[in-house]
Design an enzyme around this catalytic site. Sequence first.
Site, mmCIF file in Angstrom:
data_model
loop_
_atom_site.group_PDB
_atom_site.id
_atom_site.type_symbol
_atom_site.label_atom_id
_atom_site.label_comp_id
_atom_site.label_asym_id
_atom_site.label_seq_id
_atom_site.Cartn_x
_atom_site.Cartn_y
_atom_site.Cartn_z
ATOM 1 N N CYS A 2 0.817 -1.211 0.000
ATOM 2 C CA CYS A 2 0.000 0.000 0.000
ATOM 3 C C CYS A 2 0.854 1.265 0.000
ATOM 4 O O CYS A 2 1.950 1.281 0.554
ATOM 5 C CB CYS A 2 -0.881 0.021 1.238
ATOM 6 S SG CYS A 2 -1.909 -1.431 1.402
ATOM 7 N N ARG A 27 5.693 -0.095 -5.980
ATOM 8 C CA ARG A 27 5.624 -0.908 -4.762
ATOM 9 C C ARG A 27 4.581 -2.013 -4.877
ATOM 10 O O ARG A 27 4.551 -2.909 -4.047
ATOM 11 C CB ARG A 27 5.296 -0.015 -3.560
ATOM 12 C CG ARG A 27 6.396 0.988 -3.272
ATOM 13 C CD ARG A 27 5.890 2.040 -2.316
ATOM 14 N NE ARG A 27 5.556 1.465 -1.043
ATOM 15 C CZ ARG A 27 6.313 1.529 0.034
ATOM 16 N NH1 ARG A 27 7.460 2.145 -0.023
ATOM 17 N NH2 ARG A 27 5.948 0.995 1.159
ATOM 18 N N TRP A 75 -2.950 -2.742 -1.537
ATOM 19 C CA TRP A 75 -2.580 -4.133 -1.816
ATOM 20 C C TRP A 75 -3.388 -4.956 -0.833
ATOM 21 O O TRP A 75 -3.162 -4.897 0.374
ATOM 22 C CB TRP A 75 -1.072 -4.311 -1.607
ATOM 23 C CG TRP A 75 -0.519 -5.611 -2.079
ATOM 24 C CD1 TRP A 75 -0.316 -5.995 -3.378
ATOM 25 C CD2 TRP A 75 -0.034 -6.680 -1.270
ATOM 26 N NE1 TRP A 75 0.252 -7.243 -3.408
ATOM 27 C CE2 TRP A 75 0.432 -7.693 -2.139
ATOM 28 C CE3 TRP A 75 0.032 -6.907 0.107
ATOM 29 C CZ2 TRP A 75 0.960 -8.887 -1.686
ATOM 30 C CZ3 TRP A 75 0.562 -8.103 0.568
ATOM 31 C CH2 TRP A 75 1.023 -9.080 -0.322
ATOM 32 N N ASN A 100 -2.248 2.101 5.866
ATOM 33 C CA ASN A 100 -1.353 0.990 5.529
ATOM 34 C C ASN A 100 -1.201 0.130 6.773
ATOM 35 O O ASN A 100 -1.133 0.662 7.882
ATOM 36 C CB ASN A 100 0.042 1.497 5.138
ATOM 37 C CG ASN A 100 0.061 2.111 3.758
ATOM 38 O OD1 ASN A 100 -0.953 2.118 3.069
ATOM 39 N ND2 ASN A 100 1.214 2.617 3.365
ATOM 40 N N GLY A 101 -1.086 -1.186 6.588
ATOM 41 C CA GLY A 101 -0.878 -2.058 7.748
ATOM 42 C C GLY A 101 -2.083 -2.960 7.974
ATOM 43 O O GLY A 101 -2.944 -3.098 7.102
ATOM 44 N N GLU A 483 18.506 -17.519 -6.448
ATOM 45 C CA GLU A 483 18.125 -16.175 -6.886
ATOM 46 C C GLU A 483 17.700 -16.190 -8.362
ATOM 47 O O GLU A 483 16.735 -15.520 -8.744
ATOM 48 C CB GLU A 483 19.299 -15.212 -6.640
ATOM 49 C CG GLU A 483 19.084 -13.782 -7.073
ATOM 50 C CD GLU A 483 17.881 -13.086 -6.444
ATOM 51 O OE1 GLU A 483 17.312 -13.594 -5.467
ATOM 52 O OE2 GLU A 483 17.498 -12.029 -6.987
ATOM 53 N N LYS A 487 14.014 -15.079 -9.649
ATOM 54 C CA LYS A 487 13.785 -14.059 -10.687
ATOM 55 C C LYS A 487 12.869 -14.605 -11.761
ATOM 56 O O LYS A 487 11.916 -13.957 -12.168
ATOM 57 C CB LYS A 487 15.098 -13.622 -11.357
ATOM 58 C CG LYS A 487 16.037 -12.746 -10.570
ATOM 59 C CD LYS A 487 15.546 -11.345 -10.309
ATOM 60 C CE LYS A 487 14.710 -11.309 -9.076
ATOM 61 N NZ LYS A 487 15.263 -11.050 -7.812
ATOM 62 N N GLU A 490 9.259 -15.088 -10.452
ATOM 63 C CA GLU A 490 8.593 -13.825 -10.124
ATOM 64 C C GLU A 490 8.036 -13.131 -11.363
ATOM 65 O O GLU A 490 6.926 -12.619 -11.347
ATOM 66 C CB GLU A 490 9.583 -12.849 -9.469
ATOM 67 C CG GLU A 490 9.813 -13.054 -7.998
ATOM 68 C CD GLU A 490 10.838 -12.077 -7.445
ATOM 69 O OE1 GLU A 490 10.615 -11.569 -6.349
ATOM 70 O OE2 GLU A 490 11.876 -11.819 -8.094
ATOM 71 N N HIS A 506 18.490 -36.976 -4.814
ATOM 72 C CA HIS A 506 17.618 -37.246 -3.669
ATOM 73 C C HIS A 506 16.190 -36.766 -3.916
ATOM 74 O O HIS A 506 15.445 -36.527 -2.970
ATOM 75 C CB HIS A 506 18.193 -36.603 -2.404
ATOM 76 C CG HIS A 506 19.542 -37.134 -2.051
ATOM 77 N ND1 HIS A 506 19.757 -38.436 -1.683
ATOM 78 C CD2 HIS A 506 20.766 -36.544 -2.061
ATOM 79 C CE1 HIS A 506 21.042 -38.630 -1.461
ATOM 80 N NE2 HIS A 506 21.678 -37.503 -1.688
ATOM 81 N N LYS A 606 6.648 -4.639 -3.904
ATOM 82 C CA LYS A 606 8.064 -4.291 -3.760
ATOM 83 C C LYS A 606 8.480 -4.324 -2.297
ATOM 84 O O LYS A 606 9.568 -4.738 -1.958
ATOM 85 C CB LYS A 606 8.281 -2.887 -4.343
ATOM 86 C CG LYS A 606 9.702 -2.385 -4.294
ATOM 87 C CD LYS A 606 10.533 -3.106 -5.316
ATOM 88 C CE LYS A 606 12.002 -2.911 -5.153
ATOM 89 N NZ LYS A 606 12.763 -4.021 -5.752
HETATM 90 C C1 G6P Z 1 9.475 -8.460 -1.495
HETATM 91 C C2 G6P Z 1 10.145 -8.018 -2.784
HETATM 92 C C3 G6P Z 1 11.467 -8.732 -2.964
HETATM 93 C C4 G6P Z 1 12.355 -8.523 -1.743
HETATM 94 C C5 G6P Z 1 11.643 -8.917 -0.447
HETATM 95 C C6 G6P Z 1 12.425 -8.459 0.769
HETATM 96 O O1 G6P Z 1 9.117 -9.798 -1.599
HETATM 97 O O2 G6P Z 1 9.300 -8.266 -3.890
HETATM 98 O O3 G6P Z 1 12.125 -8.235 -4.118
HETATM 99 O O4 G6P Z 1 13.517 -9.285 -1.876
HETATM 100 O O5 G6P Z 1 10.367 -8.282 -0.384
HETATM 101 O O6 G6P Z 1 12.446 -7.062 0.771
HETATM 102 P P1 G6P Z 1 13.567 -6.186 1.447
HETATM 103 O O7 G6P Z 1 13.158 -4.766 1.147
HETATM 104 O O8 G6P Z 1 13.505 -6.488 2.923
HETATM 105 O O9 G6P Z 1 14.873 -6.548 0.860
#
Ligand code: G6P
Length: 611
Positions: A2, A27, A75, A100-101, A483, A487, A490, A506, A606
């Site tokens: 949000c 975000r 969100w 927010n929250g 990672e 990616k 996502e 395994h 984000k």
């Molecule tokens: C969300 C984002 C990720 C990020 C994660 C942790 O899931 O989409 O890209 O790695 O949060 O966020 P931070 O700001 O704590 O690195």
Amino acid sequence: MCGIVGAIAPRDVTPILIEGLRRLEYRGYDSTGVALVDGNGQLALRRAVGKVARLEEKLTAAPCSGAIGIAHSRWATHGGVTEANAHPHVSGGRIAVIHNGIIENYEPLRAELLERGYVFQSETDTEVIAHLIHDCAKTAGDLTRAVQQAVARLTGAYAIVVFDAQVPDRIVVARIASPLVIGLGEGENFVASDVQALLPETRRFIFLEEGDVADIRRDTVEIFNQQGEAVTRPEHVSSLSADAVERGEYAHYMLKEIYEQPRAIADTLSERIVGDHVLEAAFGPKAATILPQVMQVHIVACGTSYHAGLVARYYLEQGARIPCTVEVASEYRYRNPVVSPNTLFLAISQSGETADTLAALREAKKLGYVATAAICNVPESSLVREADLSLMTRAGPEVGVASTKAFTTQLAALSLLGLAVAQRRGIDRRITALYARQIRSLPEMVEHTLKLDAQIKVWAEQFADKHHALFLGRGPSYPIALEGALKLKEISYIHAEAYPAGELKHGPLALVDDDMPVIAVAPNDRLLEKLKSNLQEVRARGARLFVFADPNTGFEPGDGIEIMTMPDHIEPLQSPLLYTIPLQLLAYHVAVLRGTDVDQPRNLAKSVTVE
Ligand code: G6P
């Protein structure tokens, strides 16, 4: 996640609110809304499901303007993605609230307010706040007091922004556990969940602390702490530039941010390594007393930042010879951990506002660590303000939801931490000098690695119609495989998993067939021969192999195996960071071919400021 924007000014604030929402778009959100007090003193409300552009269409169809207003991008947490659930929420046609929250006790409050005759239009926890403030306003005689009385009854996390259309001379805000920043103007003031939203209007900011309530008028800002006492909070001048979030010539923010990595890493290293030495002062004034005591490190983070932590374990154990453990924050905070003496607690976060990471830091502060530290990209964030030590990654604002430059700058910063600890531990100067040189050459090596882009784009075509992909690596290349898989899943929505290659037999080997591309991260390190044997097992099952490898590793392209050769002379300390680059590019090009929303993938945010 949000986003919040609010403004009170001697002019129409609608364009400020819309631009603020646009600047928070990255975000992640699913609906938006705006509330203003119009020229006739009436509360005007416009809300839309979808992007900010949809809200703008509504404002064009039914224009409104006003000198006081609040806007929100939502969100969904409580209640589906509908216009009725979008913020602002209004009570009695006068009290407008954005939030927010998450309010944890909203159900008993809702029951109580229903009994008192309030009618609910939405399924949200936020609407409870609007009615509660309205209820308090009937007797409090003043909006600020009403908000103070109302928030005293809330449990959970919140950043709240409120106005009363009957007394449109102020905006009242309150926060606990969700960020909120006041922007100071000349004869006008603003509020937002993130400085990014307000940079076109001001660079002067006040960050509210836990439990603060603020009364914001055109010419004044009054702040009260949780006990209701008037307090002053320091003013900060942001060094961020308003255009740092422009996309320029790039098709997507993600691509721009991938290409910004040489600069971002150079900035992160700049003035922190002098000669062959890391300057401890980069970690803050307390570093000189804290670092000598550190005998162990416990790292906590979420998402991509967690993967950076997994790599850091190798920097600290192999480079500095101290034990290091790594854990996701959402597990740590409920685990009741046992802390060994002289352990440093290290939180890694791009945003510094991730709810679980922040809660983990707060929990850690009670547990007897030698100190807490943060590696973070946002200097004004809660995480940085609350940790004893901090090292800023200087990636600049990252807009693409899938983290790229934030990750590689975290790796650069973590390599500095490893080197700083190694120096303190009295590791041979010749070795630490070698590490320092390898770290310093990272930006240039990233530049070389980016030249693989055109070849990777061609590879991407072979992934676009796939439903699954398997990433393999060993040692520090395993977190890089994780990672790479993150990616790809996502942004392309292809199901991707990563495994340490030694675990293949395994379980995951059962999934491997000619429809499952297997991507291997194969630097020329001491595990190379082991990895090669693992890859033989994959090839024997008919899978198509895509290997990213150093030159002279002996891989031959052939039937069912394609090789992408990385630049020359990659040292083991450098390989995690450098092998990340082609995996980012691969995910990017596959997503573009599949036509997904690269910068704002579905269902993701984000910055995850709720648990
Ligand atoms: C969300 C984002 C990720 C990020 C994660 C942790 O899931 O989409 O890209 O790695 O949060 O966020 P931070 O700001 O704590 O690195």
